[in-house]
Design a protein around this motif. Sequence first.
Motif, PDB file in Angstrom:
ATOM      1  N   VAL A   1     -44.417 -23.943  -3.622  1.00 10.42           N
ATOM      2  CA  VAL A   1     -45.435 -24.562  -2.766  1.00 10.42           C
ATOM      3  C   VAL A   1     -44.733 -25.301  -1.630  1.00 10.42           C
ATOM      4  CG1 VAL A   1     -47.441 -26.067  -2.689  1.00 10.42           C
ATOM      5  CG2 VAL A   1     -46.896 -24.839  -4.806  1.00 10.42           C
ATOM      6  N   GLY A   2     -45.019 -24.892  -0.399  1.00 11.34           N
ATOM      7  CA  GLY A   2     -44.405 -25.521   0.764  1.00 11.34           C
ATOM      8  C   GLY A   2     -43.979 -24.485   1.781  1.00 11.34           C
ATOM      9  N   GLY A   3     -43.548 -24.965   2.949  1.00  7.87           N
ATOM     10  CA  GLY A   3     -43.155 -24.032   4.001  1.00  7.87           C
ATOM     11  C   GLY A   3     -41.989 -24.500   4.833  1.00  7.87           C
ATOM     12  N   GLY A   4     -41.316 -25.572   4.389  1.00  9.12           N
ATOM     13  CA  GLY A   4     -40.168 -26.086   5.124  1.00  9.12           C
ATOM     14  C   GLY A   4     -38.861 -25.482   4.644  1.00  9.12           C
ATOM     15  N   ASP A   5     -37.763 -26.072   5.093  1.00 10.39           N
ATOM     16  CA  ASP A   5     -36.436 -25.564   4.740  1.00 10.39           C
ATOM     17  C   ASP A   5     -36.239 -25.484   3.233  1.00 10.39           C
ATOM     18  OD1 ASP A   5     -35.851 -25.375   7.397  1.00 10.39           O
ATOM     19  OD2 ASP A   5     -34.377 -27.002   7.436  1.00 10.39           O
ATOM     20  N   SER A   6     -36.579 -26.574   2.533  1.00 11.29           N
ATOM     21  CA  SER A   6     -36.337 -26.615   1.090  1.00 11.29           C
ATOM     22  C   SER A   6     -37.123 -25.533   0.369  1.00 11.29           C
ATOM     23  CB  SER A   6     -36.696 -27.983   0.526  1.00 11.29           C
ATOM     24  OG  SER A   6     -35.846 -28.980   1.043  1.00 11.29           O
TER      25      SER A   6
ATOM     26  N   LEU B   1     -34.430 -18.732  -6.067  1.00 12.34           N
ATOM     27  CA  LEU B   1     -35.220 -18.317  -7.224  1.00 12.34           C
ATOM     28  C   LEU B   1     -35.384 -16.800  -7.293  1.00 12.34           C
ATOM     29  CD1 LEU B   1     -37.964 -21.093  -7.103  1.00 12.34           C
ATOM     30  CD2 LEU B   1     -36.331 -20.720  -8.973  1.00 12.34           C
ATOM     31  N   SER B   2     -35.368 -16.155  -6.129  1.00 16.06           N
ATOM     32  CA  SER B   2     -35.549 -14.703  -6.118  1.00 16.06           C
ATOM     33  C   SER B   2     -34.407 -13.977  -6.821  1.00 16.06           C
ATOM     34  CB  SER B   2     -35.685 -14.188  -4.679  1.00 16.06           C
ATOM     35  OG  SER B   2     -34.433 -14.244  -3.992  1.00 16.06           O
ATOM     36  N   GLN B   3     -33.278 -14.643  -6.979  1.00 20.25           N
ATOM     37  CA  GLN B   3     -32.145 -14.043  -7.675  1.00 20.25           C
ATOM     38  C   GLN B   3     -32.316 -14.098  -9.202  1.00 20.25           C
ATOM     39  OE1 GLN B   3     -28.229 -15.308  -5.966  1.00 20.25           O
ATOM     40  NE2 GLN B   3     -29.487 -16.628  -4.691  1.00 20.25           N
ATOM     41  N   LEU B   4     -33.251 -14.922  -9.640  1.00 21.93           N
ATOM     42  CA  LEU B   4     -33.423 -15.137 -11.075  1.00 21.93           C
ATOM     43  C   LEU B   4     -34.749 -14.607 -11.597  1.00 21.93           C
ATOM     44  CD1 LEU B   4     -32.240 -18.864 -11.113  1.00 21.93           C
ATOM     45  CD2 LEU B   4     -30.884 -16.896 -11.855  1.00 21.93           C
ATOM     46  N   THR B   5     -35.784 -14.796 -10.823  1.00 21.90           N
ATOM     47  CA  THR B   5     -37.135 -14.510 -11.291  1.00 21.90           C
ATOM     48  C   THR B   5     -37.558 -13.084 -10.941  1.00 21.90           C
ATOM     49  OG1 THR B   5     -38.142 -15.311  -9.242  1.00 21.90           O
ATOM     50  CG2 THR B   5     -37.729 -16.928 -10.980  1.00 21.90           C
ATOM     51  N   SER B   6     -38.712 -12.680 -11.484  1.00 24.68           N
ATOM     52  CA  SER B   6     -39.224 -11.347 -11.172  1.00 24.68           C
ATOM     53  C   SER B   6     -39.907 -11.309  -9.814  1.00 24.68           C
ATOM     54  CB  SER B   6     -40.201 -10.898 -12.260  1.00 24.68           C
ATOM     55  OG  SER B   6     -41.322 -11.773 -12.322  1.00 24.68           O
ATOM     56  N   GLN B   7     -40.529 -12.403  -9.421  1.00 20.04           N
ATOM     57  CA  GLN B   7     -41.243 -12.456  -8.145  1.00 20.04           C
ATOM     58  C   GLN B   7     -41.443 -13.911  -7.734  1.00 20.04           C
ATOM     59  OE1 GLN B   7     -42.164  -9.759  -6.321  1.00 20.04           O
ATOM     60  NE2 GLN B   7     -42.870 -11.091  -4.660  1.00 20.04           N
ATOM     61  N   VAL B   8     -41.291 -14.173  -6.449  1.00 20.60           N
ATOM     62  CA  VAL B   8     -41.526 -15.507  -5.896  1.00 20.60           C
ATOM     63  C   VAL B   8     -42.665 -15.412  -4.891  1.00 20.60           C
ATOM     64  CG1 VAL B   8     -40.570 -17.421  -4.557  1.00 20.60           C
ATOM     65  CG2 VAL B   8     -39.111 -16.166  -6.168  1.00 20.60           C
ATOM     66  N   ASN B   9     -43.680 -16.219  -5.073  1.00 16.18           N
ATOM     67  CA  ASN B   9     -44.805 -16.279  -4.144  1.00 16.18           C
ATOM     68  C   ASN B   9     -44.786 -17.644  -3.466  1.00 16.18           C
ATOM     69  OD1 ASN B   9     -47.226 -16.141  -2.768  1.00 16.18           O
ATOM     70  ND2 ASN B   9     -48.514 -16.225  -4.590  1.00 16.18           N
ATOM     71  N   ILE B  10     -44.518 -17.657  -2.174  1.00 19.11           N
ATOM     72  CA  ILE B  10     -44.503 -18.917  -1.424  1.00 19.11           C
ATOM     73  C   ILE B  10     -45.912 -19.184  -0.906  1.00 19.11           C
ATOM     74  CG2 ILE B  10     -43.618 -20.123   0.611  1.00 19.11           C
ATOM     75  CD1 ILE B  10     -40.992 -18.669   0.272  1.00 19.11           C
ATOM     76  N   ILE B  11     -46.490 -20.286  -1.359  1.00 23.41           N
ATOM     77  CA  ILE B  11     -47.839 -20.671  -0.965  1.00 23.41           C
ATOM     78  C   ILE B  11     -47.730 -21.785   0.079  1.00 23.41           C
ATOM     79  CG2 ILE B  11     -50.027 -21.641  -1.740  1.00 23.41           C
ATOM     80  CD1 ILE B  11     -49.470 -20.461  -4.502  1.00 23.41           C
ATOM     81  N   HIS B  12     -48.317 -21.521   1.245  1.00 22.30           N
ATOM     82  CA  HIS B  12     -48.199 -22.495   2.340  1.00 22.30           C
ATOM     83  C   HIS B  12     -49.581 -22.766   2.933  1.00 22.30           C
ATOM     84  CE1 HIS B  12     -46.424 -24.914   5.356  1.00 22.30           C
ATOM     85  NE2 HIS B  12     -46.453 -24.039   6.339  1.00 22.30           N
ATOM     86  N   ARG B  13     -49.820 -24.022   3.245  1.00 17.96           N
ATOM     87  CA  ARG B  13     -51.139 -24.412   3.735  1.00 17.96           C
ATOM     88  C   ARG B  13     -51.391 -23.984   5.179  1.00 17.96           C
ATOM     89  NH1 ARG B  13     -50.593 -30.956   4.734  1.00 17.96           N
ATOM     90  NH2 ARG B  13     -48.594 -30.895   5.838  1.00 17.96           N
TER      91      ARG B  13
ATOM     92  N   ILE C   1     -39.821 -11.783  -2.424  1.00 19.03           N
ATOM     93  CA  ILE C   1     -40.552 -12.967  -1.954  1.00 19.03           C
ATOM     94  C   ILE C   1     -41.824 -12.529  -1.244  1.00 19.03           C
ATOM     95  CG2 ILE C   1     -40.513 -14.998  -0.462  1.00 19.03           C
ATOM     96  CD1 ILE C   1     -37.550 -15.208  -0.867  1.00 19.03           C
ATOM     97  N   GLY C   2     -42.954 -13.053  -1.695  1.00 16.97           N
ATOM     98  CA  GLY C   2     -44.223 -12.824  -1.029  1.00 16.97           C
ATOM     99  C   GLY C   2     -44.772 -14.130  -0.476  1.00 16.97           C
ATOM    100  N   PHE C   3     -45.809 -14.044   0.366  1.00 18.97           N
ATOM    101  CA  PHE C   3     -46.356 -15.225   1.035  1.00 18.97           C
ATOM    102  C   PHE C   3     -47.872 -15.247   0.930  1.00 18.97           C
ATOM    103  CE2 PHE C   3     -42.327 -14.164   2.936  1.00 18.97           C
ATOM    104  CZ  PHE C   3     -41.696 -15.382   3.068  1.00 18.97           C
ATOM    105  N   THR C   4     -48.387 -16.434   0.644  1.00 19.32           N
ATOM    106  CA  THR C   4     -49.823 -16.662   0.654  1.00 19.32           C
ATOM    107  C   THR C   4     -50.100 -17.747   1.677  1.00 19.32           C
ATOM    108  OG1 THR C   4     -50.015 -16.083  -1.694  1.00 19.32           O
ATOM    109  CG2 THR C   4     -51.835 -17.314  -0.708  1.00 19.32           C
ATOM    110  N   TRP C   5     -50.773 -17.377   2.779  1.00 18.50           N
ATOM    111  CA  TRP C   5     -50.948 -18.281   3.911  1.00 18.50           C
ATOM    112  C   TRP C   5     -52.261 -19.059   3.834  1.00 18.50           C
ATOM    113  CZ3 TRP C   5     -46.418 -18.437   6.106  1.00 18.50           C
ATOM    114  CH2 TRP C   5     -45.635 -17.282   6.190  1.00 18.50           C
TER     115      TRP C   5
END
Length: 314
Positions: free
Chosen positions: A150-155, A163-175, A195-199
């Motif tokens: 959750v977030g959209g900045g550098d961190s 996390l993408s190196q460890l997990t099956s899928q990363v979904n970045i949720i940004h407001r 890595i996927g994105f939910t805007w």
Amino acid sequence: MAKHYDVIVIGAGPGGMTAALYASRANLSVLMLDRGIYGGQLNNTAAVENYPGFKSIMGPDLAEKMYQGSTQFDAEYAYGSVESVTVADDGLKTITTDSDVYETQALVIATGSEYRKLGVPGEDKYGGRGVSYCAVCDGAFFKNKPVVVVGGGDSAVEEGGYLSQLTSQVNIIHRRDQLRAQKILQDRAFANDKIGFTWDTIVTEILGDDQKVTGVMTHNKKTGKDQEVPVDGVFIYVGNQPMTEAFTDLGITDEAGWIVTDEKMQTNVPGIFAVGDVRQKDLRQITTAVGDGGIAGQEAFNYLQTLQDKVQTK
């Protein structure tokens, strides 16, 4: 009986360690105080790629190197959670921790900031059971499992890559409908198939069973649609807030709690300086914290010299 030092630095992150290095190199007695291990958020950082002198270095490794440098001129290090700071009429600062009392004429505050919470149902309940603010610390628990960031900045974007190196899928949720991260980090994330994105979306609740996280509820601000997203882990990176609770009575913070200083890192209280992420400023990076620390360490020396000069002229 209070323990006295020429300079006391509260916080042993990059800024605090640099201040201690400069002050101790000027032959001052220096104490670094921290409630945890030296290094601050470096210990929660994977690869550091924007610190001069290193093409890439792990955060904990850089913290160790900085600590060795900061103590080479006999600066001391002690654990302690600061409960209060008072200033006497003669300028003497008394620092009370949960275990000791210290005195100094020159104080450098380098307490940094901490991760801001979402403040949604389930966040506290599932802390340590699927909710995390540190990919380096907890990413391995989610090997081959889906997670959201959750977030959209550098961190958010950088840790999402980790996390993408460890997990099956990363979904970045940004407001918002676009990221705030540096372009190089964005480019890497967009090129990463895992890595996927939910805007335009916020997380409204973190769901789980009796043991762990099972998903999140989201709300799309443009469509108004609510949706349940099944995941095993929730990594939250929605900004930071200053760790200044012990200093609110000093009158050195702004309305949001950030410490206000001039270009010499001096607050409005003579002999109290602030460096790094705890300061009111735009760019909070390792390099800027180190720069702040160098200035504060030298200015603490200059301040003590002015006090000594006043005594000699009386």
